[in-house]
Design a protein around this motif. Sequence first.
Motif, mmCIF file in Angstrom:
data_model
loop_
_atom_site.group_PDB
_atom_site.id
_atom_site.type_symbol
_atom_site.label_atom_id
_atom_site.label_comp_id
_atom_site.label_asym_id
_atom_site.label_seq_id
_atom_site.Cartn_x
_atom_site.Cartn_y
_atom_site.Cartn_z
ATOM 1 N N UNK A 227 -28.760 6.646 -85.568
ATOM 2 C CA UNK A 227 -29.750 5.751 -84.971
ATOM 3 C C UNK A 227 -29.327 5.358 -83.552
ATOM 4 N N UNK A 228 -30.341 4.954 -82.785
ATOM 5 C CA UNK A 228 -30.056 4.333 -81.497
ATOM 6 C C UNK A 228 -29.197 3.103 -81.716
ATOM 7 N N UNK A 229 -28.263 2.890 -80.798
ATOM 8 C CA UNK A 229 -27.315 1.789 -80.945
ATOM 9 C C UNK A 229 -27.599 0.670 -79.946
ATOM 10 N N UNK A 230 -27.752 1.010 -78.687
ATOM 11 C CA UNK A 230 -28.003 0.024 -77.639
ATOM 12 C C UNK A 230 -28.806 0.706 -76.541
ATOM 13 N N UNK A 231 -29.851 0.022 -76.064
ATOM 14 C CA UNK A 231 -30.741 0.590 -75.059
ATOM 15 C C UNK A 231 -30.854 -0.390 -73.892
ATOM 16 N N UNK A 232 -30.639 0.135 -72.684
ATOM 17 C CA UNK A 232 -30.703 -0.696 -71.479
ATOM 18 C C UNK A 232 -31.504 0.017 -70.405
ATOM 19 N N UNK A 233 -32.506 -0.674 -69.844
ATOM 20 C CA UNK A 233 -33.242 -0.153 -68.703
ATOM 21 C C UNK A 233 -32.448 -0.336 -67.431
ATOM 22 N N UNK A 234 -32.476 0.657 -66.538
ATOM 23 C CA UNK A 234 -31.670 0.641 -65.315
ATOM 24 C C UNK A 234 -32.586 0.672 -64.093
ATOM 25 N N UNK A 245 -30.521 -3.646 -66.009
ATOM 26 C CA UNK A 245 -31.541 -4.614 -65.626
ATOM 27 C C UNK A 245 -32.230 -5.239 -66.825
ATOM 28 N N UNK A 246 -32.495 -4.449 -67.856
ATOM 29 C CA UNK A 246 -33.297 -4.919 -68.984
ATOM 30 C C UNK A 246 -32.691 -4.424 -70.293
ATOM 31 N N UNK A 247 -32.444 -5.335 -71.221
ATOM 32 C CA UNK A 247 -32.071 -4.945 -72.587
ATOM 33 C C UNK A 247 -33.344 -4.715 -73.385
#
Length: 465
Positions: A227-234, A245-247
Motif C-alpha cells: 500500500x501507499x505509505x506517505x504522499x506529499x505534493x511538491x 508543500x501539501x500532505x
Amino acid sequence: MRVREPIKVYGRFWLPDKPGEESPGCLTISDGGRIHLDLFGAHGKPATKMFPYDYDARQFTIRKIVGVLETCQEVALEECIITKIIPSFVSSPRFTVYAHRACLGSGVADNDDLAVNGLQFSVEGLDEWLGISGFKVGKVEFDSSNMGQAVTYSPPKQAVFELDNGMTLSIVFFWTPAKTPAIREATITQKAYFRLRAKDMRPLEDFTQIAHRIVEFLCFAIDKVVCLDKVTGLKEDQNQRLIPSVDVYYPSLPFVETEAKIGLADMLFSYGSVRSRFGSVINGWLRAYDRFGSALNLFFAVQQGAHKYLESRFLAMAQALEIYHRARYEGQAIEDSEFCALRESLLSVCPEEHREWLSKRIINEVSLHRRIKDLIKPFKRYLGNKEQRKRLARSITDSRNYYTHYDESQNSHVARGKDLLLVSMRMEAILQLHFLSMLSFTDTEIDHMVTHNEKLKWKLQSSLP
C-alpha cells in the motif's frame, strides 16, 4: 493508503464561497485513508448555513470544504458527502461528512483546484524491493582488552528515469540522524521514496494516477499486496527546487488491513534484476494500462482478495484472460472474405422470419477455448504434458460457460471446490507469465523466476488437473 498513526484534530471549517460562515469541527483520518469530518455547528448558526435543512442527502455533494486546524495548518477536503445528521433541540444539528481526499498545507484553502509540480510517495516493501543500503558495517574487532564494531552511513545516490508522459521518476532516499548523546544505542533510519516531477504545474490527479500504477507494479513484482505509505505534493521554490508543500490523504487502492511481510524469496523479481533497464520496464508497465488496463484491474482485484467466493474469483480471472487475449491477439476466427461468404450462404437457406435473428448471431469471433489455448501455448513448458494442457483449457472453458450461463451441457468438465481454486490459481499464474513477457523479460529470466519462486512454481506445478 497506510496511516499508521491516525489523525484527530479540531479546527474551523467553511465553504469556499462562504468564508464568513464558519463551523467548528473535528477532522479524523484513519488507516486506509478514510476521512471523516464532524461539524458541530455553533448555536444554530454556522453549520445550518453551510448545509440547509431541506436538502436531499442522496443528491447533495460538496465539491470542497476548507478550513484551518488547531495546528495552524490549512486543510481542503474534496468530493465530500454528508453521511449522517444528528438533530438537536438545543443547538444546531451535527453533521458527519465523508471526504474523498484531504490536503493539508499552505495555500490549499484557496478556491482553485490544487496543482503541484511533483508528488513524493513511499510504498510498503519499497526498501526491501530496492535492496539498496547506505550502511557499511565493519567487522567486529577484537583486541586484548575489548572489542568493537564500526558502522558508517552515506545516503545512496538518487536514480532518475524519464517517463513517456513527460514526467521524471526518481528513487530518492531520506534518513534520520542518530540522537546525541548516544549512551546505550544509536539509531539511523533510511527510507526510500518515489518522486514524480513534471516540467510545469499539473493537477494532483495527474500524479496520483501514475502513483497508483507504480504501486500496482510493486504489487506485481513483490507478488504481495502493498500500500501507499506517505504522499506529499511538491512545489518548486525560486531556485526550482522541489519542496514539500501539501500532505495528501485519500483511500487509495490497493489496500489491505494487515501489512504484508516481505522477503526477497517471495518476489517475482527485485530492482537489482532490472536496475540496468528499469526505465524501459516502468515505461512498459505504464503503457500497458492503455491496452490491458481492464485485465490488470481484474488481476489485482483477485490478488487483493476482492472476491470472497471461489466462483467470482474464477470468473474474474477468466474475464481477465479473455480481455488480455482480445487486446493482444487477432480477434477473428477466419478471414473476412471467407466469413462473408459463409454468412451469406447460411442466411440464404434460412427461413425469412428467422433471418434477422440469425444474422445477429453469426459473428467472426474466436472462441474462448481457442483463446485459452493461445494463452497457454507460449508457456506450455510449465503446464504439464499435452493431455494435461488440453484438460486445463477444457476445464477453464466449460467452467466459465457453466458459471456464467448455467449451461448444464458443460457440466462434465466443470471445476468445483478445491479444483476450482487450483484452476483459478493456474489462470493467475498464466497471466503473471504474460505480464512478465509484456515487460520484455526473456525466457531465461522467466525460467529462473519459475524455478526460484516457490509460490509461482506451486501455482504452475502443484495444481495440474
